[in-house]
Design a protein around this motif. Structure first.
Motif, PDB file in Angstrom:
ATOM      1  N   PRO A  40       0.818  -1.222   0.000  1.00  0.00           N
ATOM      2  CA  PRO A  40       0.000   0.000   0.000  1.00  0.00           C
ATOM      3  C   PRO A  40       0.853   1.274   0.000  1.00  0.00           C
ATOM      4  N   LEU A  41       1.967   1.259   0.715  1.00  0.00           N
ATOM      5  CA  LEU A  41       2.860   2.421   0.725  1.00  0.00           C
ATOM      6  C   LEU A  41       3.488   2.615  -0.649  1.00  0.00           C
ATOM      7  N   ASP A  42       3.950   1.541  -1.264  1.00  0.00           N
ATOM      8  CA  ASP A  42       4.508   1.636  -2.617  1.00  0.00           C
ATOM      9  C   ASP A  42       3.495   2.231  -3.580  1.00  0.00           C
ATOM     10  N   ASP A  43       2.272   1.721  -3.536  1.00  0.00           N
ATOM     11  CA  ASP A  43       1.226   2.223  -4.431  1.00  0.00           C
ATOM     12  C   ASP A  43       0.971   3.707  -4.190  1.00  0.00           C
ATOM     13  N   ARG A  44       0.921   4.096  -2.928  1.00  0.00           N
ATOM     14  CA  ARG A  44       0.666   5.508  -2.583  1.00  0.00           C
ATOM     15  C   ARG A  44       1.785   6.410  -3.103  1.00  0.00           C
ATOM     16  N   ILE A  45       3.019   5.972  -2.949  1.00  0.00           N
ATOM     17  CA  ILE A  45       4.154   6.782  -3.418  1.00  0.00           C
ATOM     18  C   ILE A  45       4.144   6.877  -4.937  1.00  0.00           C
ATOM     19  N   PHE A  46       3.902   5.767  -5.630  1.00  0.00           N
ATOM     20  CA  PHE A  46       3.862   5.813  -7.096  1.00  0.00           C
ATOM     21  C   PHE A  46       2.716   6.682  -7.597  1.00  0.00           C
ATOM     22  N   ASP A  47       1.544   6.560  -6.982  1.00  0.00           N
ATOM     23  CA  ASP A  47       0.408   7.399  -7.388  1.00  0.00           C
ATOM     24  C   ASP A  47       0.718   8.874  -7.191  1.00  0.00           C
ATOM     25  N   MET A  73       8.047  12.397   1.078  1.00  0.00           N
ATOM     26  CA  MET A  73       8.383  10.984   0.917  1.00  0.00           C
ATOM     27  C   MET A  73       9.231  10.483   2.087  1.00  0.00           C
ATOM     28  N   ASP A  74      10.242  11.244   2.464  1.00  0.00           N
ATOM     29  CA  ASP A  74      11.098  10.841   3.589  1.00  0.00           C
ATOM     30  C   ASP A  74      10.280  10.666   4.861  1.00  0.00           C
ATOM     31  N   GLU A  75       9.452  11.632   5.174  1.00  0.00           N
ATOM     32  CA  GLU A  75       8.639  11.581   6.400  1.00  0.00           C
ATOM     33  C   GLU A  75       7.636  10.436   6.345  1.00  0.00           C
ATOM     34  N   THR A  76       6.997  10.264   5.209  1.00  0.00           N
ATOM     35  CA  THR A  76       5.978   9.225   5.062  1.00  0.00           C
ATOM     36  C   THR A  76       6.595   7.832   5.168  1.00  0.00           C
ATOM     37  N   ILE A  77       7.708   7.614   4.512  1.00  0.00           N
ATOM     38  CA  ILE A  77       8.356   6.302   4.552  1.00  0.00           C
ATOM     39  C   ILE A  77       8.807   5.972   5.964  1.00  0.00           C
ATOM     40  N   LEU A  78       9.434   6.923   6.645  1.00  0.00           N
ATOM     41  CA  LEU A  78       9.864   6.668   8.019  1.00  0.00           C
ATOM     42  C   LEU A  78       8.684   6.314   8.919  1.00  0.00           C
ATOM     43  N   GLU A  80       5.657   5.183   8.033  1.00  0.00           N
ATOM     44  CA  GLU A  80       4.981   3.951   7.623  1.00  0.00           C
ATOM     45  C   GLU A  80       5.814   2.704   7.916  1.00  0.00           C
ATOM     46  N   TYR A  81       7.126   2.822   7.898  1.00  0.00           N
ATOM     47  CA  TYR A  81       7.969   1.668   8.255  1.00  0.00           C
ATOM     48  C   TYR A  81       7.926   1.413   9.755  1.00  0.00           C
ATOM     49  N   GLN A  82       7.772   2.450  10.537  1.00  0.00           N
ATOM     50  CA  GLN A  82       7.732   2.279  11.983  1.00  0.00           C
ATOM     51  C   GLN A  82       6.455   1.571  12.417  1.00  0.00           C
ATOM     52  N   ARG A  83       5.374   1.813  11.727  1.00  0.00           N
ATOM     53  CA  ARG A  83       4.084   1.238  12.122  1.00  0.00           C
ATOM     54  C   ARG A  83       4.122  -0.287  12.140  1.00  0.00           C
ATOM     55  N   PRO A  84       4.364  -0.978  11.020  1.00  0.00           N
ATOM     56  CA  PRO A  84       4.303  -2.444  11.078  1.00  0.00           C
ATOM     57  C   PRO A  84       5.586  -3.112  11.560  1.00  0.00           C
ATOM     58  N   PHE A  85       6.717  -2.434  11.414  1.00  0.00           N
ATOM     59  CA  PHE A  85       7.991  -3.090  11.678  1.00  0.00           C
ATOM     60  C   PHE A  85       8.699  -2.604  12.925  1.00  0.00           C
ATOM     61  N   GLY A  86       8.312  -1.459  13.423  1.00  0.00           N
ATOM     62  CA  GLY A  86       8.950  -0.906  14.605  1.00  0.00           C
ATOM     63  C   GLY A  86      10.394  -0.495  14.388  1.00  0.00           C
ATOM     64  N   VAL A  87      10.741  -0.161  13.150  1.00  0.00           N
ATOM     65  CA  VAL A  87      12.111   0.271  12.858  1.00  0.00           C
ATOM     66  C   VAL A  87      12.150   1.726  12.489  1.00  0.00           C
TER      67      VAL A  87
END
Length: 87
Positions: A40-47, A73-78, A80-87
């Protein structure tokens, strides 16, 4: 961040086997695989990229818009990665 996800997908090497990808960590029937969670994040960024690119081709001076997009993009990726992965 990438190293943490790499460790999740490619378990530590042992003397009995080479480094193998744990496919269940990438994609599985529970929909909790790395690729499934990031799709979903990939799709959102490409759109968003396609939409912005159309705007930038019309405007002659899109420098500020491009810089703002990269910040978004930087803020969104950081985030969104923290949500499911905790990184």
């Amino acid at each position: 961040m990438a190293l943490a996800l790499n460790e999740r997908v490619i378990p530590a090497q042992t003397e009995y086997r080479d480094r193998n990808v744990d496919i269940k960590q990438l994609i599985n029937s529970d929909k909790t695989g790395t690729m499934q969670l990031l799709k979903p994040l990939d799709d959102r960024i490409f759109d968003e990229t396609h939409m912005r690119h159309r705007e930038w081709t019309v405007k002659k001076n899109a420098k500020d818009g491009i810089q703002n997009f990269y910040r978004w993009m930087d803020e969104t990726i950081l985030k969104e990665y923290q949500r499911p992965f905790g990184v």
